[in-house]
Design a protein around this motif. Structure first.
Motif: not given
Length: 534
Positions: A77, A139, A143, A165, A168
């Motif tokens: 990301d 973000l 994470t 992240k 994901s």
């Protein structure tokens, strides 16, 4: 007969359901593990380019390389790089220049980045690390930071991180196709469930069971029993997480209800209508059992094949990305020199030559993997050394990363031509080589060597795979090739590889696999008929 059939079917269905839960948890773990391995390999390869000629000190190169990583890469990301005493970049943005502001405290991170866990952990261990961050500064999400050290002449210079992240990972496992009656979840070490679970009451009961320490160890497996639900628990090694797979006991019984009715009706008909056909009925049932066993072995064989492919696929990523990134770096450097008007003919010629070599390496790798995965059972004549050499090319990257050398005297068998099924020979050798690789990798072995010896005796070819790893425990020798649910040479192996490798050698190649010596060194001998057509 009816009572015995009912008991056996009920027992078999329960055992199959239990094995299915374990396999599903392994599939989830493997899916996450392979997903992370791709990203680890990518960030480790990228760090080498940041180290090349101290590129990490040149902000133009930093921005150029970050552009390549973020624009041509869907793995992360965002990407961040911290070079201590120079600067801190994140997602192509310069957060801080330490040369101008050495006492910088990040307004978003609330801490100087050189004191963050991901930086300190990577600097201390000098290897790739995985850290979780509760809220990333850019973000604004929880994470996972995959970080690798940047070194120059074996000295630490800074850290390169790929940021993902956490959600994901959960999106990845949601794509797995499972039986609707089976549910799964991921929880942290305290038992808090991180994924969605539709049944809120069940979710609360599971979390309470974790808190009260109600996880039971049954026959080497961790389980939780909640009312009428049976849940299998597995530890996930990359994080302090648990993977749970559960199913209701009534659903387990319903799975085999149709089969139970069919068997009861058939046996009743045989018993009450035609007693003289009992022997014929017994033979019929025996054949059905043999067919089911063959189908089960076929499924296990396919699973073994997929496991082998999964281990090799990680090598494809590394073998292709390294020359691909080399091409990108060479072209970027050439373009930069052209722009600065410092490009001479010698440099241009050298760079183009290296580009051609990188392209040829990728082509060779693709051809090797393409030929290996062809399911071809045709008998053909071929040079044995070329077949073994092609397999070693596929395994080269994985063996090199683990600092394992393969000794193979090509000249000794350069003229040896055999007439057999090449794909089967390579698959069996792959199982033996993977076993030796894992044995050498499990312990601190000084002699990290796998030796391959080939001999010909009349119409048989003998290939010995020798290693100086941990060996095979004496109590496991008897079931090494016969028990496809037992342990293989690998301490944590499923045994499927050796079981089916032996079966393949005996039934398809008119040969066999034998454990000649179980320790110091460990010697497996694979033999097959030199000319299958004769």
């Amino acid at each position: 007969m009816l009572a015995n059939s009912f008991y056996n079917i009920k027992r078999d269905i329960k055992n199959l359901a239990e094995k299915n839960r374990i396999l599903i948890s392994k599939d989830i773990e493997y899916a996450i593990h392979s997903w992370l391995e791709e990203r680890i390999n990518n960030i480790e390869t990228s760090s080498k380019f940041f180290s090349y000629n101290q590129a990490y000190k040149n902000e133009i190169y930093i921005q150029s390389l970050l552009n390549i990583l973020l624009n041509n890469n869907l793995y992360f990301d965002t990407v961040q790089i911290l070079i201590e005493k120079y600067y801190f970049y994140g997602d192509k943005k310069l957060y801080n220049d330490y040369r101008k502001n050495p006492n910088f405290i990040s307004s978003t991170l609330k801490i100087d980045p050189i004191y963050t866990q991901w930086y300190e952990k990577t600097k201390a261990e000098l290897k790739t690390t995985i850290s979780t961050v509760k809220e990333h500064g850019a973000l604004h999400k929880k994470t996972i930071n995959i970080c690798t050290p940047i070194t120059y002449e074996k000295r630490f210079q800074g850290v390169l991180c790929g940021v993902i992240k956490t959600e994901s990972i959960f999106n990845k496992i949601q794509k797995l196709k499972l039986n609707k009656k089976i549910y799964y979840f991921i929880s942290d070490k305290e038992g808090k469930i991180l994924t969605t679970l539709k049944d809120k009451n069940l979710k609360n009961d599971i979390e309470k069971s974790f808190l009260k320490g109600k996880i039971k160890d049954i026959k080497g497996k961790q389980e939780i029993k909640i009312d009428n639900d049976s849940i299998t628990i597995e530890n996930f090694k990359h994080f302090n997480w648990y993977i749970g797979v559960g199913m209701k006991d009534k659903d387990i019984s319903e799975l085999g209800f149709a089969q139970l009715v069919e068997n009861v009706a058939f046996l009743s008909f045989c018993f009450f209508a035609l007693l003289i056909l009992i022997n014929a009925s017994h033979e019929f049932l025996r054949r059905r059992t043999a067919k089911a066993e063959r189908e089960y072995e076929y499924i296990l064989g396919r699973r073994s094949r997929m496991q082998e492919i999964g281990e090799l696929i990680s090598g494809i990523n590394h073998q292709l990305y390294q020359p691909l990134n080399s091409l990108t770096l060479l072209l970027t450097t050439t373009k930069s020199k052209l722009y600065d008007k410092t490009l001479d003919d010698t440099t241009l010629n050298n760079n183009l030559t290296m580009c051609v070599k990188a392209s040829q390496l990728m082509a060779k790798t693709i051809n090797s993997f393409k030929n290996f995965y062809r399911c071809n059972e045709n008998i053909k004549s071929f040079f044995l050394y070329q077949s073994i050499e092609g397999l070693l090319h596929i395994l080269h990257v994985d063996l090199s990363r683990k600092n394992i050398r393969v000794d193979f005297d090509i000249e000794k068998i350069k003229e040896l031509r055999v007439s057999s099924v090449e794909n089967f020979i390579q698959q069996i050798l792959l199982v033996l080589l993977q076993n030796s690789k894992d044995a050498l990798d499990e312990k601190l072995i000084k002699k990290r060597v796998i030796k391959i010896e080939v001999e010909v005796n009349e119409d048989m070819v003998y290939i010995k795979v020798i290693d100086w790893g941990g060996g095979v425990n004496k109590r496991d020798i008897k079931k090494l090739f016969t028990d496809h649910e037992g342990k293989s040479k690998k301490s944590l192996g499923s045994g499927i590889g050796l079981f089916f490798a032996k079966k393949l050698a005996q039934e398809k190649l008119k040969g066999d696999i034998i454990l000649e010596k179980n320790f110091n060194p460990t010697v497996f001998t694979f033999n097959f008929k030199k000319d299958l057509e004769s």
